[in-house]
Motif scaffolding. Structure first.
Motif, PDB file in Angstrom:
ATOM      1  N   GLN A 159     -31.262 -36.788  43.513  1.00  0.00           N
ATOM      2  CA  GLN A 159     -31.705 -35.777  42.567  1.00  0.00           C
ATOM      3  C   GLN A 159     -32.264 -36.361  41.575  1.00  0.00           C
ATOM      4  OE1 GLN A 159     -28.693 -32.629  41.890  1.00  0.00           O
ATOM      5  NE2 GLN A 159     -28.188 -32.507  44.236  1.00  0.00           N
ATOM      6  N   MET A 160     -31.669 -37.380  40.946  1.00  0.00           N
ATOM      7  CA  MET A 160     -32.069 -37.947  39.577  1.00  0.00           C
ATOM      8  C   MET A 160     -33.242 -38.865  39.751  1.00  0.00           C
ATOM      9  SD  MET A 160     -28.652 -39.334  37.612  1.00  0.00           S
ATOM     10  CE  MET A 160     -27.669 -38.529  36.328  1.00  0.00           C
ATOM     11  N   ALA A 161     -33.542 -39.321  41.102  1.00  0.00           N
ATOM     12  CA  ALA A 161     -34.450 -40.214  41.496  1.00  0.00           C
ATOM     13  C   ALA A 161     -35.734 -39.336  41.862  1.00  0.00           C
ATOM     14  CB  ALA A 161     -34.411 -41.169  42.839  1.00  0.00           C
ATOM     15  N   GLY A 162     -35.582 -37.713  41.805  1.00  0.00           N
ATOM     16  CA  GLY A 162     -36.442 -37.019  42.212  1.00  0.00           C
ATOM     17  C   GLY A 162     -36.932 -37.091  43.605  1.00  0.00           C
ATOM     18  N   ILE A 163     -36.084 -37.441  44.679  1.00  0.00           N
ATOM     19  CA  ILE A 163     -36.506 -37.472  46.054  1.00  0.00           C
ATOM     20  C   ILE A 163     -36.249 -36.147  46.619  1.00  0.00           C
ATOM     21  CG2 ILE A 163     -36.043 -38.670  48.245  1.00  0.00           C
ATOM     22  CD1 ILE A 163     -35.216 -41.227  46.618  1.00  0.00           C
ATOM     23  N   GLY A 164     -37.264 -35.643  47.327  1.00  0.00           N
ATOM     24  CA  GLY A 164     -37.238 -34.086  47.660  1.00  0.00           C
ATOM     25  C   GLY A 164     -36.545 -34.264  49.242  1.00  0.00           C
ATOM     26  N   LEU A 165     -36.246 -33.026  49.647  1.00  0.00           N
ATOM     27  CA  LEU A 165     -35.489 -32.866  50.754  1.00  0.00           C
ATOM     28  C   LEU A 165     -35.962 -31.884  51.741  1.00  0.00           C
ATOM     29  CD1 LEU A 165     -32.632 -33.949  51.224  1.00  0.00           C
ATOM     30  CD2 LEU A 165     -31.547 -31.852  50.150  1.00  0.00           C
ATOM     31  N   ASP A 166     -35.985 -32.114  52.986  1.00  0.00           N
ATOM     32  CA  ASP A 166     -36.142 -31.280  54.248  1.00  0.00           C
ATOM     33  C   ASP A 166     -34.882 -30.709  54.467  1.00  0.00           C
ATOM     34  OD1 ASP A 166     -38.881 -31.805  53.815  1.00  0.00           O
ATOM     35  OD2 ASP A 166     -38.733 -33.467  55.231  1.00  0.00           O
ATOM     36  N   GLN A 167     -34.858 -29.181  54.573  1.00  0.00           N
ATOM     37  CA  GLN A 167     -33.571 -28.931  54.948  1.00  0.00           C
ATOM     38  C   GLN A 167     -33.542 -27.448  55.533  1.00  0.00           C
ATOM     39  OE1 GLN A 167     -30.770 -28.050  51.760  1.00  0.00           O
ATOM     40  NE2 GLN A 167     -32.497 -27.924  50.294  1.00  0.00           N
ATOM     41  N   HIS A 168     -32.574 -27.258  56.715  1.00  0.00           N
ATOM     42  CA  HIS A 168     -32.510 -26.186  57.485  1.00  0.00           C
ATOM     43  C   HIS A 168     -31.152 -25.665  57.436  1.00  0.00           C
ATOM     44  CE1 HIS A 168     -32.787 -23.395  60.701  1.00  0.00           C
ATOM     45  NE2 HIS A 168     -31.781 -24.227  61.476  1.00  0.00           N
ATOM     46  N   ASP A 169     -30.714 -24.377  57.226  1.00  0.00           N
ATOM     47  CA  ASP A 169     -29.540 -23.811  57.053  1.00  0.00           C
ATOM     48  C   ASP A 169     -29.303 -23.232  58.375  1.00  0.00           C
ATOM     49  OD1 ASP A 169     -27.426 -22.546  56.628  1.00  0.00           O
ATOM     50  OD2 ASP A 169     -28.131 -21.337  54.985  1.00  0.00           O
ATOM     51  N   TYR A 170     -28.230 -23.875  58.910  1.00  0.00           N
ATOM     52  CA  TYR A 170     -27.731 -23.372  60.374  1.00  0.00           C
ATOM     53  C   TYR A 170     -27.176 -21.962  60.284  1.00  0.00           C
ATOM     54  CZ  TYR A 170     -28.627 -28.060  62.214  1.00  0.00           C
ATOM     55  OH  TYR A 170     -29.388 -29.144  62.550  1.00  0.00           O
ATOM     56  N   ALA A 171     -26.824 -21.322  59.244  1.00  0.00           N
ATOM     57  CA  ALA A 171     -26.246 -20.091  58.982  1.00  0.00           C
ATOM     58  C   ALA A 171     -24.884 -20.195  59.888  1.00  0.00           C
ATOM     59  CB  ALA A 171     -27.153 -19.138  59.416  1.00  0.00           C
TER      60      ALA A 171
END
Ligand SMILES: Cc1cc2nc3c(=O)[nH]c(=O)nc-3n(C[C@H](O)[C@H](O)[C@H](O)COP(=O)(O)OP(=O)(O)OC[C@H]3O[C@@H](n4cnc5c(N)ncnc54)[C@H](O)[C@@H]3O)c2cc1C
Length: 424
Positions: free
Chosen positions: A188-200
């Protein structure tokens, strides 16, 4: 319990310089730190929690375990941490049986069909971490525990990162390794984005004693609500992974011991008989995450900080340890070639090596999830065919076993060679 000796602790208010600072001393971060220390880097580990959370008792079972592959075993052997695991507790499993609720087909993977002694080992996470920490202590790797990050900046004129802690202490490093888990502050501090998927979905985990023997086998049953697994731990003791819709997480954690035992019996179709004893349980919401980049100049992400996968095939820490071994290899070469460890071009070799492999595993888990989600149509038929095909076509099955056990090429050296120390 691991003793972190005073000599390892950095307690000064003067700014310190390190080649590498590893933020997060979990299984993956500690493996990176130990490997890099062994090849001559000056390393500091910054870990949020004091090491009192580590493995402490043979009469108790920690709820979090991992099924380690041969590649991970090799890495831990080469780091010198395997003995510490063997001395405490580990359990080999020789087979894996997968079946679907209310169906006859079952696929069986067996170690003997690929001339292996086992298909891996089930080990508690905090025990793995303890064994690596013990080696870090012996090797006198510097550590700071119980501290929080305040800021992280890279100075591209000095080629150095400046890490400031909430205590006011400052540390400088040529390279910062973010090994601080799925909710990585470094990322987060490096500002690196995240692809994510919530499996619910959530996974309820914990150890249980069953009436019947687990037969040194891991058992996985696919149910409408999600899979249920027994991972062989000790005589009649298995670790469970009980997958449920996320809405049922609180319900499962709130069950009385008796109701919990009944529910596990039902979810497992009673394959190992009645549940006679249970230990501490824990539950985790499941999310697939993949960092959009693993690197920046002076910074690299490893393990869960870079990627999390659905745990049904037990790949998470195995991928993380491959990250660690690959990074150690890339940085060993950089040292020989007199390159700076934080150079983008050096770190890019690591990213190219690991990102694709991690992505393949994530996608494969997605495929499994899709295939085994409740459906009364074509997917049911595909599943049935695949399960029977899996049993009939032996070469395909054996190929799958070898891929899962040994990892996919190109493998880092540390993951390949067993019993031989690569740090001489
Ligand atoms: C239910 C479940 C079952 C699983 N089963 C398996 C399995 O069978 N096999 C398998 O391979 N994987 C499995 N996994 C995945 C595996 O547990 C993870 O991939 C693994 O724990 C990741 O290790 P890590 O060291 O990258 O991160 P973590 O284990 O999360 O360690 C991160 C460390 O960083 C520290 N930290 C965090 N933030 C900071 C900070 N700001 N500053 C300093 N320190 C910090 C933490 O205290 C911790 O020590 C499973 C996961 C789940 C949820």
């Amino acid at each position: 319990m691991s003793q972190i000796e005073e000599t390892n602790l950095i307690n000064t208010h003067e700014a310190q310089q390190f080649d590498v600072v590893v933020i997060g001393g979990g299984m993956v971060g500690a493996a990176c730190a130990l490997g890099l220390h062994k090849v001559g880097y000056k390393v500091l580990v910054i870990e949020r929690h004091p090491p009192t959370r580590l493995w402490f008792s043979a009469s108790d079972y920690s709820p979090r375990v991992s099924a380690l592959t041969r590649a991970s075993e090799n890495i831990l052997r080469n780091l010198g941490a395997w003995q510490g695991i063997q001395d405490r507790r580990l359990h080999p499993f020789v087979a894996m049986r997968i079946w679907e609720a209310n169906a006859d087909e079952e696929v069986v993977f067996e170690a003997q069909s690929v001339r292996e002694a086992n298909l891996g080992y089930v080990v508690e996470n905090n025990l793995i971490q303890s064994a690596i920490w013990d080696e870090m202590v012996k090797a006198e790797v510097a550590v700071m525990t119980g501290c929080e990050l305040s800021s992280l900046e890279y100075d591209d004129t000095l080629y150095k990162s400046k890490i400031v802690l909430q205590s006011g202490q400052t540390v400088f490093a040529d390279l910062v390794i973010g090994a601080d888990g799925a909710f990585s502050q470094v990322r987060q501090m490096a500002g690196i984005g995240l692809d994510q998927h919530d499996y619910a979905q959530c996974a309820v985990v914990g150890c249980v004693r069953t009436e019947g023997s687990h037969q040194d086998t891991c058992w996985q049953r696919y149910r409408e609500e999600g899979p249920f697994a027994f991972l062989a731990m000790e005589q009649n003791v298995s670790s469970i992974a009980w997958y449920l819709p996320i809405q049922k997480m609180q319900w499962a954690m709130g069950l009385s011991d008796e109701a919990y035992r009944d529910e596990i019996f039902k979810a497992s179709e009673g394959r190992l008989g009645r549940i006679v004893e249970t230990w501490e349980r824990a539950a985790f919401p499941l999310t697939r995450r993949h960092a959009q980049h693993y690197i920046q100049s002076g910074l690299v992400l490893v393990g869960d900080a870079a990627h999390t996968v659905h745990p049904q095939a037990g790949q998470g820490v195995n991928l993380g340890l491959l990250d660690a071994a690959s990074l150690v290899e890339v940085l060993t070469q950089a040292k020989e070639w007199r390159e700076r460890p934080g150079d983008f071009s050096v770190l890019r070799r690591y990213e190219r090596w690991r990102r694709g492999d991690n992505l393949v595993v994530q996608r494969a888990m997605e495929g499994f999830d899709w295939l085994f989600e409740p459906d009364r149509g074509v997917k049911d038929q595909i599943r049935g065919k695949l399960l029977s095909f899996g049993n009939i076509v032996k070469p395909a099955k054996n190929w799958l076993i070898k891929q899962a056990l040994n990892g996919r090429e190109p493998l880092p050296k540390l993951a390949k060679i067993q019993h031989v120390s690569l740090f001489k």
